[in-house]
Design a protein around this motif. Structure first.
Motif, PDB file in Angstrom:
ATOM      1  N   VAL A 149     -28.272 -16.499 -50.898  1.00 38.01           N
ATOM      2  CA  VAL A 149     -29.152 -15.581 -50.174  1.00 38.01           C
ATOM      3  C   VAL A 149     -29.005 -15.789 -48.675  1.00 38.01           C
ATOM      4  O   VAL A 149     -29.002 -14.832 -47.890  1.00 38.01           O
ATOM      5  N   LEU A 150     -28.880 -17.048 -48.246  1.00 34.92           N
ATOM      6  CA  LEU A 150     -28.724 -17.343 -46.824  1.00 34.92           C
ATOM      7  C   LEU A 150     -27.486 -16.671 -46.251  1.00 34.92           C
ATOM      8  O   LEU A 150     -27.526 -16.104 -45.156  1.00 34.92           O
ATOM      9  N   ILE A 151     -26.372 -16.724 -46.987  1.00 32.32           N
ATOM     10  CA  ILE A 151     -25.134 -16.100 -46.490  1.00 32.32           C
ATOM     11  C   ILE A 151     -25.350 -14.611 -46.245  1.00 32.32           C
ATOM     12  O   ILE A 151     -24.987 -14.085 -45.182  1.00 32.32           O
ATOM     13  N   PHE A 152     -25.951 -13.918 -47.210  1.00 29.20           N
ATOM     14  CA  PHE A 152     -26.171 -12.478 -47.056  1.00 29.20           C
ATOM     15  C   PHE A 152     -27.135 -12.186 -45.905  1.00 29.20           C
ATOM     16  O   PHE A 152     -26.931 -11.237 -45.136  1.00 29.20           O
ATOM     17  N   TRP A 153     -28.167 -13.018 -45.773  1.00 19.04           N
ATOM     18  CA  TRP A 153     -29.119 -12.788 -44.684  1.00 19.04           C
ATOM     19  C   TRP A 153     -28.447 -12.984 -43.329  1.00 19.04           C
ATOM     20  O   TRP A 153     -28.651 -12.186 -42.402  1.00 19.04           O
ATOM     21  N   LEU A 154     -27.658 -14.018 -43.197  1.00 15.17           N
ATOM     22  CA  LEU A 154     -26.963 -14.289 -41.931  1.00 15.17           C
ATOM     23  C   LEU A 154     -26.034 -13.138 -41.556  1.00 15.17           C
ATOM     24  O   LEU A 154     -25.969 -12.731 -40.385  1.00 15.17           O
ATOM     25  N   LEU A 155     -25.313 -12.597 -42.539  1.00 12.78           N
ATOM     26  CA  LEU A 155     -24.331 -11.552 -42.270  1.00 12.78           C
ATOM     27  C   LEU A 155     -24.957 -10.176 -42.078  1.00 12.78           C
ATOM     28  O   LEU A 155     -24.408  -9.341 -41.348  1.00 12.78           O
ATOM     29  N   ILE A 156     -26.099  -9.939 -42.709  1.00 18.75           N
ATOM     30  CA  ILE A 156     -26.701  -8.604 -42.663  1.00 18.75           C
ATOM     31  C   ILE A 156     -27.846  -8.521 -41.660  1.00 18.75           C
ATOM     32  O   ILE A 156     -27.872  -7.639 -40.800  1.00 18.75           O
ATOM     33  N   SER A 157     -28.806  -9.428 -41.757  1.00 21.85           N
ATOM     34  CA  SER A 157     -29.995  -9.366 -40.905  1.00 21.85           C
ATOM     35  C   SER A 157     -29.917 -10.322 -39.718  1.00 21.85           C
ATOM     36  O   SER A 157     -30.283  -9.958 -38.602  1.00 21.85           O
ATOM     37  N   GLY A 158     -29.450 -11.546 -39.965  1.00 19.75           N
ATOM     38  CA  GLY A 158     -29.430 -12.538 -38.899  1.00 19.75           C
ATOM     39  C   GLY A 158     -28.584 -12.130 -37.712  1.00 19.75           C
ATOM     40  O   GLY A 158     -28.921 -12.424 -36.563  1.00 19.75           O
ATOM     41  N   ARG A 159     -27.489 -11.423 -37.956  1.00 18.19           N
ATOM     42  CA  ARG A 159     -26.601 -11.047 -36.859  1.00 18.19           C
ATOM     43  C   ARG A 159     -27.257 -10.049 -35.897  1.00 18.19           C
ATOM     44  O   ARG A 159     -26.747  -9.814 -34.800  1.00 18.19           O
ATOM     45  N   ARG A 160     -28.375  -9.451 -36.321  1.00 13.27           N
ATOM     46  CA  ARG A 160     -29.074  -8.484 -35.468  1.00 13.27           C
ATOM     47  C   ARG A 160     -30.131  -9.133 -34.591  1.00 13.27           C
ATOM     48  O   ARG A 160     -30.799  -8.454 -33.814  1.00 13.27           O
ATOM     49  N   LEU A 161     -30.302 -10.422 -34.729  1.00 13.93           N
ATOM     50  CA  LEU A 161     -31.314 -11.119 -33.941  1.00 13.93           C
ATOM     51  C   LEU A 161     -30.930 -11.142 -32.470  1.00 13.93           C
ATOM     52  O   LEU A 161     -29.773 -11.323 -32.110  1.00 13.93           O
ATOM     53  N   THR A 162     -31.943 -10.961 -31.635  1.00 13.59           N
ATOM     54  CA  THR A 162     -31.766 -11.123 -30.191  1.00 13.59           C
ATOM     55  C   THR A 162     -32.899 -11.991 -29.685  1.00 13.59           C
ATOM     56  O   THR A 162     -33.878 -12.239 -30.397  1.00 13.59           O
ATOM     57  N   GLU A 163     -32.782 -12.467 -28.457  1.00 19.33           N
ATOM     58  CA  GLU A 163     -33.866 -13.221 -27.859  1.00 19.33           C
ATOM     59  C   GLU A 163     -34.616 -12.334 -26.884  1.00 19.33           C
ATOM     60  O   GLU A 163     -34.012 -11.557 -26.125  1.00 19.33           O
ATOM     61  N   ARG A 164     -35.935 -12.444 -26.904  1.00 21.46           N
ATOM     62  CA  ARG A 164     -36.729 -11.717 -25.924  1.00 21.46           C
ATOM     63  C   ARG A 164     -36.466 -12.307 -24.548  1.00 21.46           C
ATOM     64  O   ARG A 164     -36.499 -13.520 -24.379  1.00 21.46           O
ATOM     65  N   PRO A 165     -36.177 -11.478 -23.561  1.00 21.07           N
ATOM     66  CA  PRO A 165     -35.871 -11.997 -22.231  1.00 21.07           C
ATOM     67  C   PRO A 165     -36.964 -12.933 -21.725  1.00 21.07           C
ATOM     68  O   PRO A 165     -38.156 -12.623 -21.801  1.00 21.07           O
ATOM     69  N   GLY A 166     -36.553 -14.082 -21.203  1.00 20.47           N
ATOM     70  CA  GLY A 166     -37.501 -15.019 -20.611  1.00 20.47           C
ATOM     71  C   GLY A 166     -38.258 -15.851 -21.606  1.00 20.47           C
ATOM     72  O   GLY A 166     -39.165 -16.592 -21.242  1.00 20.47           O
ATOM     73  N   THR A 167     -37.918 -15.751 -22.906  1.00 17.46           N
ATOM     74  CA  THR A 167     -38.612 -16.551 -23.914  1.00 17.46           C
ATOM     75  C   THR A 167     -37.593 -17.203 -24.814  1.00 17.46           C
ATOM     76  O   THR A 167     -36.419 -16.855 -24.818  1.00 17.46           O
ATOM     77  N   GLY A 168     -38.041 -18.147 -25.600  1.00 16.93           N
ATOM     78  CA  GLY A 168     -37.175 -18.765 -26.596  1.00 16.93           C
ATOM     79  C   GLY A 168     -37.421 -18.179 -27.964  1.00 16.93           C
ATOM     80  O   GLY A 168     -37.001 -18.737 -28.963  1.00 16.93           O
ATOM     81  N   GLU A 169     -38.148 -17.052 -28.021  1.00 11.73           N
ATOM     82  CA  GLU A 169     -38.505 -16.457 -29.293  1.00 11.73           C
ATOM     83  C   GLU A 169     -37.466 -15.443 -29.729  1.00 11.73           C
ATOM     84  O   GLU A 169     -36.795 -14.806 -28.919  1.00 11.73           O
ATOM     85  N   ALA A 170     -37.343 -15.292 -31.033  1.00 15.11           N
ATOM     86  CA  ALA A 170     -36.363 -14.353 -31.583  1.00 15.11           C
ATOM     87  C   ALA A 170     -36.988 -12.985 -31.763  1.00 15.11           C
ATOM     88  O   ALA A 170     -38.140 -12.840 -32.134  1.00 15.11           O
ATOM     89  N   ALA A 171     -36.189 -11.972 -31.487  1.00 10.74           N
ATOM     90  CA  ALA A 171     -36.583 -10.606 -31.772  1.00 10.74           C
ATOM     91  C   ALA A 171     -35.487  -9.993 -32.612  1.00 10.74           C
ATOM     92  O   ALA A 171     -34.370 -10.502 -32.688  1.00 10.74           O
ATOM     93  N   SER A 172     -35.786  -8.883 -33.263  1.00  5.79           N
ATOM     94  CA  SER A 172     -34.792  -8.246 -34.104  1.00  5.79           C
ATOM     95  C   SER A 172     -34.672  -6.787 -33.719  1.00  5.79           C
ATOM     96  O   SER A 172     -35.650  -6.141 -33.305  1.00  5.79           O
ATOM     97  N   VAL A 173     -33.457  -6.227 -33.855  1.00  5.74           N
ATOM     98  CA  VAL A 173     -33.281  -4.816 -33.577  1.00  5.74           C
ATOM     99  C   VAL A 173     -33.797  -3.957 -34.706  1.00  5.74           C
ATOM    100  O   VAL A 173     -33.874  -2.750 -34.592  1.00  5.74           O
ATOM    101  N   MET A 174     -34.180  -4.589 -35.820  1.00  8.59           N
ATOM    102  CA  MET A 174     -34.682  -3.824 -36.960  1.00  8.59           C
ATOM    103  C   MET A 174     -36.152  -3.448 -36.712  1.00  8.59           C
ATOM    104  O   MET A 174     -36.841  -4.057 -35.886  1.00  8.59           O
ATOM    105  N   SER A 175     -36.629  -2.495 -37.471  1.00 10.18           N
ATOM    106  CA  SER A 175     -38.019  -2.096 -37.340  1.00 10.18           C
ATOM    107  C   SER A 175     -38.923  -3.168 -37.913  1.00 10.18           C
ATOM    108  O   SER A 175     -38.495  -3.961 -38.759  1.00 10.18           O
ATOM    109  N   PRO A 176     -40.203  -3.243 -37.475  1.00 11.80           N
ATOM    110  CA  PRO A 176     -41.121  -4.247 -38.016  1.00 11.80           C
ATOM    111  C   PRO A 176     -41.239  -4.207 -39.521  1.00 11.80           C
ATOM    112  O   PRO A 176     -41.411  -5.218 -40.168  1.00 11.80           O
ATOM    113  N   ALA A 177     -41.127  -3.030 -40.100  1.00 12.63           N
ATOM    114  CA  ALA A 177     -41.272  -2.922 -41.554  1.00 12.63           C
ATOM    115  C   ALA A 177     -40.118  -3.631 -42.260  1.00 12.63           C
ATOM    116  O   ALA A 177     -40.281  -4.209 -43.317  1.00 12.63           O
TER     117      ALA A 177
END
Length: 242
Positions: A212-240
């Protein structure tokens, strides 16, 4: 002149690796490792080894020596990819907890080192083909050392599962599945140490989190970005979707 290291390693985030890029690198490396380890273990090594029959094992290895050597080479590549994965996952989870992420990375690197030591036993086996008993013992030593090394891998998975559960950007169920996978490897490693002729394979039933981790990394994880000025992760996907 300042040189920036662009190789994923224990200082990956400090070298400029984004979370999305780290996730993609980890996912690709894990997928390659799965294919290489599957060939090396089930085809090249176990496929040529007959437990309890030294003569047949030596004869089969000698008859398919090239494939056996490719299996050893595949295990070496798996160890190298393990180091890459360690650095990439450190880059991904460092914002969650830097110290635990580093510890998880070093546990995976330790496992990679043990795997190389185990693979050396297979090289020794190739030099002993005229002595079937020594060949079988060398292959058995490879298996024992590798399985004991999985104790380090178990600790890595337990920490990654915990970090994933806490992260906020990975579904908590994946973190739980990774912890279960880690407990499976931990149980098998301890069983090998504490129980004579231990043969049960708990990890066979708990490895789902790794897939499951492999699929998540390749499908969802690769879309992660960092919010400018923070160490928190954001995603390009919708909240839902998150």
């Amino acid at each position: 002149m300042t040189v920036v290291d662009d190789t994923p390693g224990p200082n990956a985030r400090r070298a400029g690796w984004s979370m999305g890029r780290a996730s993609l690198v980890a996912g690709i490396a894990l997928l390659l490792m799965t294919l290489l380890a599957g060939f090396a273990n089930f085809v090249a090594i176990e496929g040529l080894t007959t437990p309890g029959d030294a003569a047949k094992t030596a004869r089969d290895i000698a008859g398919s020596e090239t494939m056996f050597r490719w299996g050893v080479a595949a295990f070496v590549l798996v160890a190298v990819l393990d180091v890459i994965v360690a650095g990439a996952l450190l880059a991904l989870f460092e914002p969650v907890d830097r110290r635990l992420s580093e510890l998880a990375a070093w546990f995976r690197i330790a496992y990679a080192a043990v795997l190389l030591v185990a693979a050396a036993q297979l090289v020794i086996a190739l030099d002993l083909l005229d002595d079937p008993g020594q060949v079988l013992r060398a292959v058995e030593s490879f298996t024992t050392i590798w399985h004991l090394g999985l104790l380090f891998f178990a600790c890595h998975l337990l920490l990654i599962g915990y970090l994933g559960y806490r992260s906020g950007f990975m579904p908590r169920v994946i973190g739980i599945l990774l912890v279960l996978a880690g407990l499976g490897y931990l149980g098998d490693g301890l069983g090998l140490l504490l129980v004579r002729n231990y043969s049960f394979n708990i990890a066979l039933f708990t490895f789902v989190g790794e897939v499951v981790l492999i699929f998540w990394l390749l499908i969802s994880g690769r879309r992660l970005t960092e919010r400018p000025g923070t160490g928190e992760a954001a995603s390009v996907m919708s909240p839902a979707v998150k």
